[in-house]
Structure formats: structure tokens, C-alpha cells
Design a protein around this motif. Structure first.
Motif, short mmCIF file in Angstrom:
data_model
loop_
_atom_site.label_atom_id
_atom_site.label_comp_id
_atom_site.label_asym_id
_atom_site.label_seq_id
_atom_site.Cartn_x
_atom_site.Cartn_y
_atom_site.Cartn_z
N ALA A 1 0.84 -1.20 0.00
CA ALA A 1 0.00 0.00 0.00
C ALA A 1 0.87 1.25 0.00
N GLU A 2 0.40 2.26 -0.69
CA GLU A 2 1.12 3.54 -0.74
C GLU A 2 1.05 4.22 0.62
N GLN A 3 2.19 4.68 1.11
CA GLN A 3 2.22 5.36 2.40
C GLN A 3 1.58 6.73 2.28
N THR A 4 0.92 7.14 3.34
CA THR A 4 0.28 8.44 3.36
C THR A 4 1.33 9.54 3.43
N ALA A 5 1.27 10.49 2.51
CA ALA A 5 2.27 11.55 2.46
C ALA A 5 2.06 12.51 3.62
N PRO A 6 3.15 13.06 4.18
CA PRO A 6 3.01 14.03 5.25
C PRO A 6 2.34 15.30 4.75
N PRO A 7 1.51 15.91 5.55
CA PRO A 7 0.82 17.12 5.09
C PRO A 7 1.76 18.29 4.94
N VAL A 8 1.41 19.21 4.04
CA VAL A 8 2.16 20.44 3.89
C VAL A 8 1.68 21.43 4.94
N SER B 1 10.41 16.12 -3.71
CA SER B 1 9.84 14.81 -3.42
C SER B 1 9.01 14.84 -2.15
N GLN B 2 9.42 15.65 -1.19
CA GLN B 2 8.65 15.80 0.05
C GLN B 2 7.44 16.70 -0.16
N LEU B 3 7.61 17.74 -0.93
CA LEU B 3 6.53 18.71 -1.13
C LEU B 3 5.40 18.13 -1.99
N LEU B 4 5.76 17.50 -3.12
CA LEU B 4 4.75 17.01 -4.05
C LEU B 4 4.19 15.65 -3.65
N ALA B 5 5.05 14.80 -3.07
CA ALA B 5 4.64 13.46 -2.64
C ALA B 5 3.85 12.75 -3.74
N LEU B 6 4.45 12.65 -4.92
CA LEU B 6 3.78 12.03 -6.07
C LEU B 6 3.79 10.51 -5.94
N PRO B 7 2.85 9.83 -6.59
CA PRO B 7 2.87 8.36 -6.61
C PRO B 7 4.16 7.84 -7.23
N LYS B 8 4.59 6.67 -6.78
CA LYS B 8 5.87 6.13 -7.24
C LYS B 8 5.91 5.93 -8.75
#
Length: 262
Positions: free
Chosen positions: A2-9, A103-110
Motif C-alpha cells: 500500500a502507498e504510504q500516506t504523504a506528510p501534510p504540507v 519529493s517531500q513537497l509534491l509526494a507524487l505516486p511512485k
């Protein structure tokens, strides 16, 4: 997996959300303005002796203006291809650092990241970082990257075709188009005294070493300006009364409190 939840901005609660239309408008402005300068690269590349296919492939696969101009400029001056490529590679490494932040800001799918990495350049990074939310950053990055990539490659083709039609670009003075555009893009970015000092020293190093070093090497030597300026600033801060304490406090507070932050 499962894709990890990206940290919020995290942004200032008092900052209003930016409409998508405003983000698109700003991104298009940057993309169109810079994308048109691909014409200068096409002319410069053709003047350096590269063929139409070579010029277009450079824009399609490299897609970082400064590195492209550095490469064809060194080749035009008679530099060794390996030295020219080394200078272009050195300039292009800055995009790797941009990628770490984006990579941290956009948190795009792999699945999307390898394609997005090709668009990590100065302009897309600047537009994305200027946005107040992750959604706005993604929109700004995508629109800027798509607009710039398409226009840059189209104008590269037109510039190369135009240069071939005109013949000797040196006779028309078009060989100076590339450096002129590069300086025009660079100048507005020098907003602080440290940045201007670094650029000035780099120019002096590059011009001073130009007559004695092979083509392509002076641009590598000019990179020594950055550590030299940082070393001088560190010595001056340490020599000032309480300088070491102020430096430590500034480092703890983060880059936004430093004098030369943007």
C-alpha cells in the motif's frame, strides 16, 4: 504494498488558499517566458557544429537550459567533448538537490516520479515552492513543466532550422544569443549580496582562466567561487563579537531567519 500516506504540507493558517486558475496563470507565464528561449539554444547549438538531430535530442533528453548552453558553448570554443560534458553535468547536479525538496513537497505516486524527475529544473522548482499547499504545488509544477518542455523543444527545433537556413551564425552575431539569454535569466535571481558576490567571483575566475585553460575547464573552476564566499562569510561571522553564538542561533532557527534567505 500500500502507498504510504504523504506528510501534510504545513502552511500558515492565515494564508488563503490559492485558486487553481491563479496557479495555472503564474505557471503559464513562467513556462512561456522561459520556453521561448529555446530558440537561442537551437541557434547556438547549430552554430557550435551540432546537427539538427543532435540539437533536438539534447533538448528532449537533457532539458536543463544552463547545462545545454554550457555544453554547446564549450564545444563551440573547441573544447574536449568529455570536458564539455563534465561542465554540463556539474551544472545539472543542482537539480538533484531540487528533487530532494520536491519529493517531500509534491509526494507524487511512485509510478509518476521517474517522469516528473525529468521536469525538475529551476523554473518548476521555483513555481512549486511558491505555492501555499500541496495541491497548488502539484498544479504549478505540472503546468510549468509541461508548458516549458513543449515550448523549449519546439523553439529549439525552430532555432536550429533557422540557423541552418542563415548559414554562418557568427556572421549574423547569433552566436552571442545563447550567452545573452543565459545572463538575462540569471541576473534576476541574484537577489542578495552573497549571491551577487558569488556570481562576480565566478565571472572573474572564468574569464581570468579562459586564456590559460582548455575550453570547458574555466566553468568548472568558476564553481570554486561558492565555497570561497561561504568560507569568507564564516570567518567574518566568527571574528565578530559574539559571532559564533549568532551563527549557532541562526542555524538552530532555520534558513528563514538568515540574512540571505529567500
Amino acid at each position: 504494498m500500500a502507498e504510504q500516506t504523504a506528510p501534510p504540507v504545513i502552511r500558515d493558517p492565515g494564508t488563503p488558499a490559492k485558486p487553481d486558475a491563479a496557479v495555472v496563470r503564474d505557471a503559464l507565464g513562467v513556462g512561456v517566458a522561459v520556453g521561448l528561449s529555446g530558440f537561442a539554444f537551437g541557434v547556438t547549438s547549430a552554430g557550435a557544429g551540432l546537427g539538427l538531430l543532435q540539437t533536438c535530442v539534447l533538448s528532449l533528453l537533457v532539458f536543463t537550459g544552463a547545462s545545454q548552453f554550457a555544453l554547446v558553448g564549450a564545444l563551440a570554443a573547441g573544447g574536449n567533448p568529455f570536458t564539455a560534458a563534465a561542465g554540463a553535468f556539474f551544472l545539472g547536479t543542482r537539480n538533484a538537490f531540487y528533487g530532494l525538496r520536491l519529493s517531500q513537497l509534491l509526494a507524487l505516486p511512485k509510478a509518476v516520479r521517474p517522469f516528473a524527475a525529468h521536469w525538475v529544473i529551476d523554473e518548476t522548482t521555483a513555481v512549486a515552492l511558491a505555492q501555499p499547499s500541496r495541491r497548488a504545488a502539484r498544479v504549478g509544477f505540472t503546468v510549468t513543466g509541461l508548458t516549458l518542455y513543449v515550448l523549449w523543444n519546439v523553439t529549439t527545433l525552430l532555432g536550429a532550422l533557422g540557423a541552418e537556413a542563415l548559414g554562418d551564425t557568427a556572421a549574423w552575431g547569433l552566436d552571442a544569443a545563447g550567452p545573452a539569454v543565459f545572463l538575462a535569466l540569471l541576473a534576476p535571481m541574484l537577489k542578495t549580496a552573497t549571491e551577487r558576490a558569488t556570481a562576480g567571483i565566478a565571472v572573474l575566475l572564468g574569464l581570468g582562466l579562459l586564456p590559460v585553460l582548455p575550453a570547458g575547464v574555466p566553468v568548472l573552476a568558476a564553481a570554486l567561487a561558492a565555497p570561497a564566499v561561504l568560507w569568507f562569510r564564516g570567518r567574518r561571522a566568527s571574528a565578530a563579537p559574539g559571532g559564533a553564538e549568532r551563527t549557532d542561533r541562526a542555524a538552530e532557527a532555520g534558513p528563514e531567519t538568515k540574512e540571505d534567505s529567500r
